[in-house]
Design a protein around this motif. Structure first.
Motif, PDB file in Angstrom:
ATOM      1  N   ALA A  44       0.839  -1.203   0.000  1.00  9.29           N
ATOM      2  CA  ALA A  44       0.000   0.000   0.000  1.00  9.29           C
ATOM      3  C   ALA A  44       0.875   1.254   0.000  1.00  9.29           C
ATOM      4  N   TYR A  45       1.980   1.200   0.715  1.00 13.06           N
ATOM      5  CA  TYR A  45       2.927   2.316   0.756  1.00 13.06           C
ATOM      6  C   TYR A  45       3.502   2.602  -0.632  1.00 13.06           C
ATOM      7  N   LEU A  46       3.882   1.534  -1.345  1.00  9.84           N
ATOM      8  CA  LEU A  46       4.467   1.711  -2.673  1.00  9.84           C
ATOM      9  C   LEU A  46       3.434   2.187  -3.688  1.00  9.84           C
ATOM     10  N   VAL A  47       2.242   1.613  -3.643  1.00 13.40           N
ATOM     11  CA  VAL A  47       1.195   1.958  -4.613  1.00 13.40           C
ATOM     12  C   VAL A  47       0.748   3.413  -4.455  1.00 13.40           C
ATOM     13  N   THR A  48       0.626   3.872  -3.199  1.00 13.36           N
ATOM     14  CA  THR A  48       0.114   5.223  -2.947  1.00 13.36           C
ATOM     15  C   THR A  48       1.217   6.268  -2.857  1.00 13.36           C
ATOM     16  N   LYS A  49       2.480   5.818  -2.896  1.00 12.91           N
ATOM     17  CA  LYS A  49       3.635   6.694  -2.702  1.00 12.91           C
ATOM     18  C   LYS A  49       3.569   7.396  -1.354  1.00 12.91           C
ATOM     19  N   GLY A  50       3.112   6.656  -0.346  1.00 15.12           N
ATOM     20  CA  GLY A  50       3.113   7.177   1.015  1.00 15.12           C
ATOM     21  C   GLY A  50       1.924   8.037   1.380  1.00 15.12           C
ATOM     22  N   ASN A  51       0.855   7.999   0.566  1.00 11.08           N
ATOM     23  CA  ASN A  51      -0.349   8.761   0.893  1.00 11.08           C
ATOM     24  C   ASN A  51      -1.075   8.047   2.037  1.00 11.08           C
ATOM     25  N   LEU A  52      -1.030   8.632   3.233  1.00 13.70           N
ATOM     26  CA  LEU A  52      -1.507   7.962   4.431  1.00 13.70           C
ATOM     27  C   LEU A  52      -2.999   7.609   4.393  1.00 13.70           C
ATOM     28  N   PRO A  53      -3.876   8.535   4.019  1.00 14.48           N
ATOM     29  CA  PRO A  53      -5.310   8.164   3.981  1.00 14.48           C
ATOM     30  C   PRO A  53      -5.600   6.999   3.032  1.00 14.48           C
ATOM     31  N   ARG A  54      -4.969   7.009   1.844  1.00 21.44           N
ATOM     32  CA  ARG A  54      -5.217   5.923   0.899  1.00 21.44           C
ATOM     33  C   ARG A  54      -4.582   4.619   1.380  1.00 21.44           C
ATOM     34  N   MET A  55      -3.445   4.699   2.063  1.00 21.29           N
ATOM     35  CA  MET A  55      -2.830   3.502   2.646  1.00 21.29           C
ATOM     36  C   MET A  55      -3.777   2.847   3.651  1.00 21.29           C
ATOM     37  N   ILE A  56      -4.417   3.669   4.463  1.00 23.96           N
ATOM     38  CA  ILE A  56      -5.342   3.141   5.472  1.00 23.96           C
ATOM     39  C   ILE A  56      -6.549   2.502   4.803  1.00 23.96           C
ATOM     40  N   ILE A  57      -7.082   3.140   3.762  1.00 21.30           N
ATOM     41  CA  ILE A  57      -8.232   2.586   3.042  1.00 21.30           C
ATOM     42  C   ILE A  57      -7.867   1.254   2.394  1.00 21.30           C
ATOM     43  N   LEU A  58      -6.696   1.190   1.746  1.00 24.83           N
ATOM     44  CA  LEU A  58      -6.267  -0.060   1.113  1.00 24.83           C
ATOM     45  C   LEU A  58      -6.055  -1.154   2.153  1.00 24.83           C
ATOM     46  N   SER A  59      -5.570  -0.789   3.318  1.00 27.49           N
ATOM     47  CA  SER A  59      -5.376  -1.779   4.378  1.00 27.49           C
ATOM     48  C   SER A  59      -6.712  -2.313   4.878  1.00 27.49           C
ATOM     49  N   VAL A  60      -7.693  -1.436   4.978  1.00 28.13           N
ATOM     50  CA  VAL A  60      -9.037  -1.865   5.379  1.00 28.13           C
ATOM     51  C   VAL A  60      -9.565  -2.902   4.385  1.00 28.13           C
ATOM     52  N   ILE A  61      -9.280  -2.678   3.102  1.00 30.47           N
ATOM     53  CA  ILE A  61      -9.699  -3.613   2.057  1.00 30.47           C
ATOM     54  C   ILE A  61      -8.869  -4.889   2.090  1.00 30.47           C
ATOM     55  N   GLY A  62      -7.586  -4.762   2.459  1.00 27.12           N
ATOM     56  CA  GLY A  62      -6.669  -5.897   2.389  1.00 27.12           C
ATOM     57  C   GLY A  62      -6.754  -6.875   3.538  1.00 27.12           C
ATOM     58  N   ILE A  63      -7.155  -6.416   4.721  1.00 26.52           N
ATOM     59  CA  ILE A  63      -7.169  -7.298   5.897  1.00 26.52           C
ATOM     60  C   ILE A  63      -7.973  -8.575   5.672  1.00 26.52           C
ATOM     61  N   PRO A  64      -9.194  -8.502   5.107  1.00 26.68           N
ATOM     62  CA  PRO A  64      -9.952  -9.744   4.888  1.00 26.68           C
ATOM     63  C   PRO A  64      -9.235 -10.749   4.001  1.00 26.68           C
ATOM     64  N   ILE A  65      -8.439 -10.261   3.053  1.00 24.20           N
ATOM     65  CA  ILE A  65      -7.697 -11.167   2.166  1.00 24.20           C
ATOM     66  C   ILE A  65      -6.767 -12.045   2.997  1.00 24.20           C
ATOM     67  N   PHE A  66      -6.049 -11.437   3.923  1.00 26.03           N
ATOM     68  CA  PHE A  66      -5.102 -12.184   4.759  1.00 26.03           C
ATOM     69  C   PHE A  66      -5.825 -13.198   5.643  1.00 26.03           C
ATOM     70  N   LEU A  67      -6.919 -12.775   6.255  1.00 26.25           N
ATOM     71  CA  LEU A  67      -7.639 -13.671   7.163  1.00 26.25           C
ATOM     72  C   LEU A  67      -8.268 -14.840   6.416  1.00 26.25           C
ATOM     73  N   LEU A  68      -8.853 -14.563   5.255  1.00 21.71           N
ATOM     74  CA  LEU A  68      -9.533 -15.621   4.503  1.00 21.71           C
ATOM     75  C   LEU A  68      -8.541 -16.595   3.872  1.00 21.71           C
ATOM     76  N   VAL A  69      -7.417 -16.073   3.377  1.00 26.44           N
ATOM     77  CA  VAL A  69      -6.388 -16.961   2.821  1.00 26.44           C
ATOM     78  C   VAL A  69      -5.764 -17.794   3.949  1.00 26.44           C
ATOM     79  N   GLY A  70      -5.514 -17.164   5.093  1.00 23.27           N
ATOM     80  CA  GLY A  70      -4.992 -17.907   6.236  1.00 23.27           C
ATOM     81  C   GLY A  70      -5.935 -19.021   6.661  1.00 23.27           C
ATOM     82  N   THR A  71      -7.240 -18.744   6.624  1.00 26.90           N
ATOM     83  CA  THR A  71      -8.244 -19.762   6.957  1.00 26.90           C
ATOM     84  C   THR A  71      -8.253 -20.878   5.919  1.00 26.90           C
ATOM     85  N   ALA A  72      -8.211 -20.500   4.629  1.00 30.77           N
ATOM     86  CA  ALA A  72      -8.262 -21.491   3.551  1.00 30.77           C
ATOM     87  C   ALA A  72      -7.040 -22.403   3.556  1.00 30.77           C
TER      88      ALA A  72
END
Length: 464
Positions: free
Chosen positions: A347-375
């Motif tokens: 998220a840091y690389l994609v947004t070039k350090g834009n903090l609000p967008r990093m936080i939004i992308l992280s909100v979107i990304g967290i479920p990916i980690f949990l669901l893949v970890g579960t699978a």
């Protein structure tokens, strides 16, 4: 050669020394090869080891103070999730237990050399420490298909993508870090293929499409954006969420303040260590590959001086706990991976350090980690027990273990499991198609932007 015994020896060696010793050794050897003075190469290598150790100690310390907060929050919410989070170390132990693990080293080096000679990459990947990430993908393929040859083919494809992605972000990484001649070859950056199209949409929102890194935040809110002050505020907030008493809450505030204050300090040592090595490599390679500027591929910690990364990581912790509670298909208890670096670095690389967008992308990304970890849990648990990476009595009543922060989770699951479509499971294949579509969109778009920037810079002198 007894490949199983060799792989076991390598696992033991790497476990005993870690990246803080292994990577500097590689860099010293590389420095000598490119004709650095021995004293300069050794000095730079040792300083790099110091930087790795300092960053590792800070991350470990941060994990030790933050994990109990997450655990307290989970207890306060009354969450009961059966899958144990073993962190990345469980994945690495499984990877190194594979009898053919030793063969991944020559495969990685050969693919890199072929691409360098064929002018298909400008990155020399010195991050041999993280070869286990390729091994784990291969083990996933073998676990599903039983085909060792196919496993190495998929691993080779991963190596190619790592090099191409490192090429793609090398200029941006220089702009963000100021460290010349280096890039990141860690597979955690693969999540950028999912983040990038989303970030393109976020950039269309005027409020999100302006400079909003930690420095810009400091200009707007003054003292409250100072590293130590912000760390103290965040630490106290998490102590409050964890139900800490006032004394423990204030202590956590000071501890978090210390972490955010020292991360940028440690990052400076990466710059001091890597600059002479990268310059020597660049000069040497320029003579061998005339007209080309080559860079050295490294693990992610040299990016650790970014305040934006750590602010987003800390903010992601309560969000991870919340997702663990409300996500219907999640069965993993986030613990060892709750300080999720792999979530935030892309998220840091994609947004070039834009903090609000990093936080939004992280909100979107967290479920990916949990669901893949579960699978992955049934597969990982079976391997962990069969290889002896984890004792059966350590898995608890469920008998399941996984990782809530798998590096490049979308890529890892899709590429290692897409052939499960033959068994009627089309989810990994669908994820593979989505990832490839996102990756090639990102690649083409970033190349266009880079070409326009180069054209603009070329015409500036003429305009003057």
């Amino acid at each position: 050669m007894d490949f199983a015994a060799a792989s076991q020896w390598i696992n033991g060696f790497l476990s005993s020394v870690g990246a803080a010793v292994f990577v500097p050794i590689i860099m010293i050897i590389m420095g000598l090869i490119v004709r650095m003075k021995p004293k300069d190469a050794i000095s730079a290598g040792i300083l790099l080891g110091v930087a790795f150790t300092g960053m590792s100690m800070l991350i470990s310390y941060m994990g030790n103070i933050i994990q109990p907060v997450g655990e307290a929050m989970l207890k306060n919410l009354g969450i009961d999730l059966p899958i144990l989070d073993g962190g990345w170390t469980t994945m690495a132990a499984i990877a190194w237990s594979w009898p053919y693990a030793i063969l991944m080293f020559p495969l990685m080096i050969i693919v890199n050399i072929i691409m360098l000679v064929g002018n298909k990459t400008d990155t020399f990947n010195a991050d041999l420490w993280n070869v286990w990430g390729k091994i784990f993908t291969a083990v996933g393929v073998v676990g599903l298909t039983g085909n060792v040859l196919l496993a190495f083919v998929i691993a080779a494809i991963q190596i190619v993508f790592e090099l191409k992605t490192a090429d793609l972000f090398k200029d941006e990484i220089y702009e963000l870090t100021g460290i010349p001649g280096v890039t990141c070859t860690h597979k955690m950056v693969f999540l950028s293929a999912i983040y990038y199209p989303i970030d393109k949409l976020l950039r269309k929102i005027p409020a999100l499409n302006h400079k909003a890194d930690a420095e810009a935040l400091h200009d707007k809110i003054g003292i409250f954006a100072e590293n130590h002050v912000l760390g103290f505020i965040l630490g106290c907030l998490f102590g409050l969420l964890g139900g800490y008493d006032p004394g423990a809450l204030l202590t956590l505030g000071i501890q978090c303040a210390m972490c955010l204050t020292l991360f940028p300090v440690i990052s400076k040592y990466f710059m001091e260590a890597l600059s002479p090595i990268s310059e020597a490599v660049s000069d040497y390679m320029h003579g061998k590959f005339e007209g080309r500027t080559l860079v050295v591929g490294l693990d992610w910690p040299f990016l650790g001086g970014s305040n934006e990364i750590w602010i987003t990581i800390i903010l992601s912790i309560p969000l991870t706990v919340l997702y663990a509670f409300i996500l219907p298909d999640n069965k993993i208890l986030p613990f060892a991976g709750i300080v999720n670096i792999a979530l935030v670095v892309p998220a840091y690389l994609v947004t070039k350090g834009n903090l609000p967008r990093m936080i939004i992308l992280s909100v979107i990304g967290i479920p990916i980690f949990l669901l893949v970890g579960t699978a992955f849990a049934p597969f990982v648990s079976q391997l962990a027990l069969s290889t002896g990476a984890v004792a059966k009595d350590a898995l608890g009543a469920s008998g399941l273990i996984s990782n809530s922060s798998i590096d490049g989770p979308w890529f890892t699951y899709a590429f290692s499991q897409f052939l499960d479509c033959m068994n009627g499971n089309f989810i990994p294949l669908g994820m593979l198609i989505v990832w490839l579509a996102g990756y090639f969109y990102m690649y083409r778009d970033m190349k266009k932007v880079a070409a326009k920037k180069a054209e603009s810079e070329a015409t500036e002198p003429a305009a003057e």
